[in-house]
Design an enzyme around this catalytic site. Structure first.
Site, PDB file in Angstrom:
ATOM      1  N   HIS A 137       0.811  -1.217   0.000  1.00 12.37           N
ATOM      2  CA  HIS A 137       0.000   0.000   0.000  1.00 12.37           C
ATOM      3  C   HIS A 137       0.845   1.267   0.000  1.00 12.37           C
ATOM      4  O   HIS A 137       0.330   2.356  -0.285  1.00 12.37           O
ATOM      5  CB  HIS A 137      -0.942   0.005   1.210  1.00 12.37           C
ATOM      6  CG  HIS A 137      -2.269   0.637   0.928  1.00 12.37           C
ATOM      7  ND1 HIS A 137      -2.398   1.782   0.175  1.00 12.37           N
ATOM      8  CD2 HIS A 137      -3.533   0.288   1.288  1.00 12.37           C
ATOM      9  CE1 HIS A 137      -3.674   2.116   0.094  1.00 12.37           C
ATOM     10  NE2 HIS A 137      -4.382   1.228   0.748  1.00 12.37           N
ATOM     11  N   ASP A 171      -1.789   2.222  -4.658  1.00 12.20           N
ATOM     12  CA  ASP A 171      -3.080   2.556  -4.048  1.00 12.20           C
ATOM     13  C   ASP A 171      -4.137   1.558  -4.509  1.00 12.20           C
ATOM     14  O   ASP A 171      -3.970   0.855  -5.517  1.00 12.20           O
ATOM     15  CB  ASP A 171      -3.491   3.980  -4.410  1.00 12.20           C
ATOM     16  CG  ASP A 171      -2.532   5.019  -3.831  1.00 12.20           C
ATOM     17  OD1 ASP A 171      -1.947   4.736  -2.764  1.00 12.20           O
ATOM     18  OD2 ASP A 171      -2.362   6.082  -4.448  1.00 12.20           O
TER      19      ASP A 171
END
Length: 547
Positions: free
Chosen positions: A520, A524
């Site tokens: 992450h 995204d």
């Protein structure tokens, strides 16, 4: 006038100083004496002059040279830089009296580590991969006394990822093998062998062993001092205290139960204390035992088997030593789960067209004598094209920036008896399906033979792990292979019922579940979903991969 005469007098004395300082090769030495005496010229101090490294003739020349050019007493009151003349090839300096000294200069051959040994070369454990900190010696291909030439293989080294051949860099003779076949956990840089230039020097290294600093062996710990002897202390005699009898634990006889209920409890190994009686005056009856067994099920298992002496039987097990690849895999995956924020995206892709295209291509491959194309080869190609289309997923995280790669290199997980290997298919987006199929089969075979080289598994930017085809796993989540930021977990294809074009109509189709594990920090959620959309498009319309 007085000062002028003194200056002229001193200038006459200083006239011969340049003769003292003149030499062909001089070594400047800073002298730190603050109150140097003018006794340099004295015969008693000349006899105290030490010459290190000069021949007898040279000592005579220096001893005759010193008194001819006395140092004026006016110069001895201040600090100054003195020089010593090199005659021949001195290995030391000259010490004038007790006040003047110079630094000692020594020349030493760097490859001779011990006095009395001929010139030799110490070969250390090489670092054969970026993550390698230690290695194992699988086997030596050369024996002590063999002649070695540049390019010849000395031994096979088991690194953290593969077994690599170690080549000789210089010509000579293998004089001593420090770490023999099967040596484990050798630190990088630790000495494993000695080579010499001349064959007659081999015998001098028969009993050679590297020093503790060279071999990296930890220093022996000093034995701990024995604990001080405890002198017996006489305890005062006290009168014995009356012992009280321990209270006997309550027995089950205190629970009132009918004989039939008590017999059922004993048969099913149920404690009466855990049952509440519903009979007269709280007596436990047959119905209470039946209700207890019905509500709890027959949880009471058979008693644990014991040996004749009453002790529990020991577990039977086998300890399997960690292989080098197993230890590295464990440490890297643990680091990945602890430092990388994983999240997972799953999608189902219809593979009917993909399977049809594969059948057509395999027919052409068989006719031309090429390798058969597997579903995994098509998945690798689709993943590479999706990375080209969404380059944000072809990146890795650093503390200062996100590095986005221009090359699309796909690592393919291969399970072997020795552990998990991830050989790399370089520039997979630019290669055809037949080239990918042939390269995957070749690398998989090398992985099973434990013969992968560093260039076969380093430099990957994305990983594909397939447990569907070989093992029939429907869906799973894979752990990211650092420093990469994504890995695709491929499940098996299964037939499903899907709605048809009209009412009360249905069709059958094959769907494959794939799960993308993302870092992450780099990818995204929307970027990961965009990549999966592109990948699904290539899988469901495989003709676009050929354009």
């Amino acid at each position: 006038m007085v000062y002028a005469s003194r200056i002229i007098n001193h200038s006459k004395k200083l006239r011969n100083v340049p003769n003292l300082m003149r030499h062909d090769h001089a070594v400047s030495v800073r002298c730190f004496s603050s109150g140097a005496q003018s006794s340099v010229c004295r015969s008693e101090d000349v006899t105290k002059t030490h010459f290190l490294g000069y021949a007898a003739a040279e000592r005579e020349r220096v001893s005759k040279f010193v008194p001819r050019n006395p140092v004026p007493s006016s110069l001895s009151r201040n600090n100054y830089s003195g020089t010593t003349t090199r005659l021949g090839t001195p290995i030391g300096g000259v010490v004038f009296g007790r006040r003047f000294s110079c630094l000692q200069v020594q020349s030493r051959r760097g490859f001779a580590s011990d006095a009395g040994l001929p010139p030799h070369q110490e070969i250390g454990m090489p670092s054969l991969s970026p993550t390698m900190t230690e290695g194992n010696i699988a086997r030596w291909l050369k024996k002590e006394g063999d002649k070695v030439n540049p390019g010849e293989v000395l031994c096979e080294v088991e690194t953290d990822k593969a077994t690599v051949e170690m080549e000789c860099m210089e010509e000579g003779y293998l004089a001593k093998i420090i770490k023999g076949d099967g040596s484990k956990e050798i630190k990088v840089g630790e000495i494993i062998a000695i080579t010499v230039e001349e064959e007659e020097h081999i015998a001098k290294f028969k009993d050679y062993s590297p020093s503790a600093s060279d071999s990296g062996a930890p220093a022996e710990k000093e034995p701990a001092a024995p604990p001080p002897k405890q002198e017996p202390v006489e305890q005062p005699v006290s009168s014995p205290e009356p012992k009280s009898k321990p209270a006997s634990p309550p027995s089950e006889d205190r629970f009132f139960a009918s004989p039939l209920a008590r017999k059922m409890a004993e048969d099913h190994k149920v404690s009466l204390s855990s049952i509440k009686g519903t009979g007269p005056d709280g007596h436990i009856v047959k119905a209470d035992i039946e209700d207890y067994l019905a509500s709890h099920g027959k949880e009471v298992s058979a008693p644990t088997p014991k040996t004749k002496d009453g002790k529990l039987e020991a577990l039977d097990y086998l300890d399997i030593p960690h292989s080098q690849i197993r230890k590295v895999t464990a440490s890297r995956l643990l680091l990945s789960k602890q430092t990388i924020p994983h999240y997972y995206l799953t999608v189902d892709a219809c593979v009917d067209k993909l399977l049809g295209l594969r059948s057509q291509l395999n027919s052409l491959q068989e006719a031309s004598g090429g390798k058969r194309i597997s579903v995994n080869d098509l998945v690798i190609k689709a993943a590479a094209l999706a990375l080209r289309k969404v380059p944000q997923c072809n990146s890795s995280w650093t503390d200062d920036y996100i590095r986005q790669y221009n090359n699309v290199n796909i690592n393919v997980a291969v399970q072997t008896e020795n552990g998990l290997y991830v050989p790399v298919i370089r520039n997979a987006d630019k290669k055809g399906l037949s080239s990918i199929a042939a390269e995957v089969k070749q690398l998989a075979q090398k992985a099973k033979e434990n013969s992968l080289k560093p260039e076969d598994y380093e430099g990957g930017t994305f990983t594909v792990s397939n447990l569907g085809g070989p093992f029939g796993i429907k869906q799973f989540c894979a752990i990211i292979n650092p420093p990469q930021s994504g890995i695709l977990a491929v499940g098996s294809a299964e037939k499903r019922v899907i709605p048809g074009s009209g009412p009360e109509q249905f069709n059958f189709a094959s769907f494959m579940s794939v799960t993308l594990s993302c870092d992450h920090r780099v990818i995204d959620g929307a970027i990961g979903a965009e990549w999966l959309k592109a990948f699904k498009g290539y899988i469901e319309n495989p003709e676009t991969m050929l354009l």
